[in-house]
Motif scaffolding. Structure first.
Motif, PDB file in Angstrom:
ATOM      1  N   UNK A 215       0.825  -1.206   0.000  1.00  0.00           N
ATOM      2  CA  UNK A 215       0.000   0.000   0.000  1.00  0.00           C
ATOM      3  C   UNK A 215       0.860   1.257   0.000  1.00  0.00           C
ATOM      4  N   UNK A 216       1.924   1.259   0.782  1.00  0.00           N
ATOM      5  CA  UNK A 216       2.809   2.421   0.824  1.00  0.00           C
ATOM      6  C   UNK A 216       3.508   2.625  -0.522  1.00  0.00           C
ATOM      7  N   UNK A 217       3.936   1.528  -1.146  1.00  0.00           N
ATOM      8  CA  UNK A 217       4.571   1.601  -2.458  1.00  0.00           C
ATOM      9  C   UNK A 217       3.607   2.188  -3.482  1.00  0.00           C
ATOM     10  N   UNK A 218       2.378   1.677  -3.508  1.00  0.00           N
ATOM     11  CA  UNK A 218       1.387   2.171  -4.451  1.00  0.00           C
ATOM     12  C   UNK A 218       1.034   3.638  -4.195  1.00  0.00           C
ATOM     13  N   UNK A 219       0.962   4.034  -2.940  1.00  0.00           N
ATOM     14  CA  UNK A 219       0.657   5.427  -2.611  1.00  0.00           C
ATOM     15  C   UNK A 219       1.741   6.359  -3.142  1.00  0.00           C
ATOM     16  N   UNK A 220       3.006   5.952  -3.008  1.00  0.00           N
ATOM     17  CA  UNK A 220       4.103   6.772  -3.536  1.00  0.00           C
ATOM     18  C   UNK A 220       4.070   6.830  -5.055  1.00  0.00           C
ATOM     19  N   UNK A 221       3.754   5.713  -5.698  1.00  0.00           N
ATOM     20  CA  UNK A 221       3.665   5.699  -7.160  1.00  0.00           C
ATOM     21  C   UNK A 221       2.516   6.578  -7.640  1.00  0.00           C
ATOM     22  N   UNK A 222       1.394   6.532  -6.943  1.00  0.00           N
ATOM     23  CA  UNK A 222       0.265   7.376  -7.311  1.00  0.00           C
ATOM     24  C   UNK A 222       0.579   8.853  -7.095  1.00  0.00           C
ATOM     25  N   UNK A 223       1.349   9.141  -6.067  1.00  0.00           N
ATOM     26  CA  UNK A 223       1.716  10.531  -5.798  1.00  0.00           C
ATOM     27  C   UNK A 223       2.551  11.086  -6.955  1.00  0.00           C
ATOM     28  N   UNK A 224       3.443  10.258  -7.493  1.00  0.00           N
ATOM     29  CA  UNK A 224       4.317  10.711  -8.572  1.00  0.00           C
ATOM     30  C   UNK A 224       3.647  10.649  -9.941  1.00  0.00           C
ATOM     31  N   UNK A 225       2.881   9.603 -10.194  1.00  0.00           N
ATOM     32  CA  UNK A 225       2.321   9.385 -11.528  1.00  0.00           C
ATOM     33  C   UNK A 225       0.826   9.634 -11.612  1.00  0.00           C
TER      34      UNK A 225
END
Length: 82
Positions: A26-36
């Protein structure tokens, strides 16, 4: 979580407790969504300061929903390492 059914009967539903690996996904996906993820609208239709303050909460909710539906394979990788 408890739901009230007809005639006052209750039905309890339990979710499996999320593991550390689930939280990492979830943390990984949240960071990816923040950037992309989608940019914040500006101008007349922008949400202003309130939208920018709550954008991270929306990204976290999106990440949780995505992590429930797909498997990134972090658990498998963790088992290979151990």
């Amino acid at each position: 979580m408890e739901r009230v059914l007809a005639a006052g009967t209750a039905c309890t539903t339990t979710r499996p407790k999320p593991s550390v690996v689930d939280g990492l996904e979830q943390a990984f996906l949240a960071e990816m969504l923040k950037l992309a993820g989608p940019g914040q609208p500006t101008g007349e239709f922008g949400g202003g300061i309130g939208e920018s303050q709550f954008a991270s909460l929306l990204n976290d909710t999106y990440a949780e929903a995505i992590a429930e539906r797909i498997d990134l394979g972090f658990q498998r990788r963790n088992e290979e390492i151990e």
